[in-house]
Design an enzyme around this catalytic site. Structure first.
Site, PDB file in Angstrom:
ATOM      1  CG  HIS A   1      -0.960  -8.660   0.614  1.00  0.00           C
ATOM      2  ND1 HIS A   1      -0.366  -7.285   0.339  1.00  0.00           N
ATOM      3  CD2 HIS A   1      -1.893  -8.655   0.404  1.00  0.00           C
ATOM      4  CE1 HIS A   1      -1.603  -6.695   0.417  1.00  0.00           C
ATOM      5  NE2 HIS A   1      -2.665  -7.405   0.353  1.00  0.00           N
TER       6      HIS A   1
ATOM      7  CE1 TYR B   1      -3.161  -2.924   0.540  1.00  0.00           C
ATOM      8  CE2 TYR B   1      -3.582  -2.061   2.774  1.00  0.00           C
ATOM      9  CZ  TYR B   1      -3.807  -3.222   1.662  1.00  0.00           C
ATOM     10  OH  TYR B   1      -4.749  -4.167   1.684  1.00  0.00           O
TER      11      TYR B   1
END
Length: 280
Positions: free
Chosen positions: A110, A52
């Site tokens: 992730h 991010y």
């Protein structure tokens, strides 16, 4: 106005709040202000990721807030390009440096990236980082039962959390059942689905009207009653407060079923099937 959110205990004895804040797209000064606002409103679980590119923003929000660090639960995630053991260890350290934190409360892989087939050694890196005190609790995102079984078989350790795509259009019934049977908590990313679609749904509007709530609140309450931990993202203090105000009403079994019936075989937002999709 600050809300108090209850916590649940994970399979490793640590605890997390039953709702959190997603931070994808919250970057820079505006992002830090939005996250600080959420913390002041009552959010204690903050979800970020290496990819991010806002771990520093989350760290800055923590420093700006009036809430002590030890009362917060901060999550970050390991990207696919760093699954090899030594790279994973370095990346966990880098994640901490970016946020200027001494530890993460929760650190997740992730995506499994099964074609690359390094997720087991990435998991071993998380296990070791937990032993070293860099992480309090370890988990994964988007892992299918077959991936979870392999983690436990090869390392002896099951994740405390699996963060998966979960919303009314994709209710993940089988995956959630597996989690429940194996004491892995379900965390919901994209809990409100494609907001524009779901927020105009007539069935959901009818349920919302009957409780004098918004559709978003009904959906987040649905997650809560499923035993899942939703992490809705919002930069708006008004919406942040709305999203966390879901503990003063309950959905009936019939209403829960009405929401569940909205699921679709092709309900994924971006067709990201963990058996095939790779994220680096």
């Amino acid at each position: 106005m600050s809300k108090t959110v209850e916590e649940i205990t994970l399979n490793d004895g640590t605890s997390v709040p039953v709702i959190g804040l997603g931070t994808y797209g919250l970057n820079g000064n505006a992002g830090a202000s939005a996250i600080t606002s959420a913390i002041e409103i009552g959010y204690r679980l903050i979800d970020t990721a290496y990819n991010y590119e806002n771990e520093g923003t989350v760290g800055e929000a923590i420093r700006r807030s009036t809430v002590p660090r030890e009362e917060l639960r901060i999550t970050s995630k390991l990207p696919g390009r760093y699954h090899e053991y030594n790279k994973a260890v370095t990346t966990i350290q880098e994640s901490l440096y970016r946020a200027n934190l001494d530890y993460y409360d929760l650190y997740l892989i992730h995506w499994p990236n099964p074609k690359q087939d390094h997720y087991v050694e990435a998991w071993q890196a998380l296990i070791d980082a937990k032993k070293w005190g860099l992480i309090r609790s370890i988990g994964v995102c988007n892992f299918l039962p077959e991936h979870l079984v392999r983690l436990e078989k090869e390392t002896g350790v099951l994740p405390s959390i699996n963060q998966i795509e979960l919303h009314p259009f994709f209710n993940q019934e089988e995956q959630r059942k597996w989690h429940m049977e194996h004491n892995v908590k379900t965390e919901s990313w994209s809990p409100l689905a494609r907001a524009n679609d779901v927020l105009q749904n007539d069935k959901l509007q009818k349920i919302a009207d009957s409780h004098n709530k918004t559709i978003s609140q009904v959906i987040l309450r649905w997650h809560h009653q499923l035993g899942a931990i939703p992490i809705p993202k919002s930069a708006s203090p008004v919406r942040q407060l709305e999203n966390i105000s879901i503990f003063d009403f309950s959905l009936s079994d019939a209403e829960m079923e009405l929401v569940a019936e909205l699921t679709r075989p092709d309900g994924r937002n971006k067709n990201q099937d963990p058996a095939e999709y790779e994220e680096f």
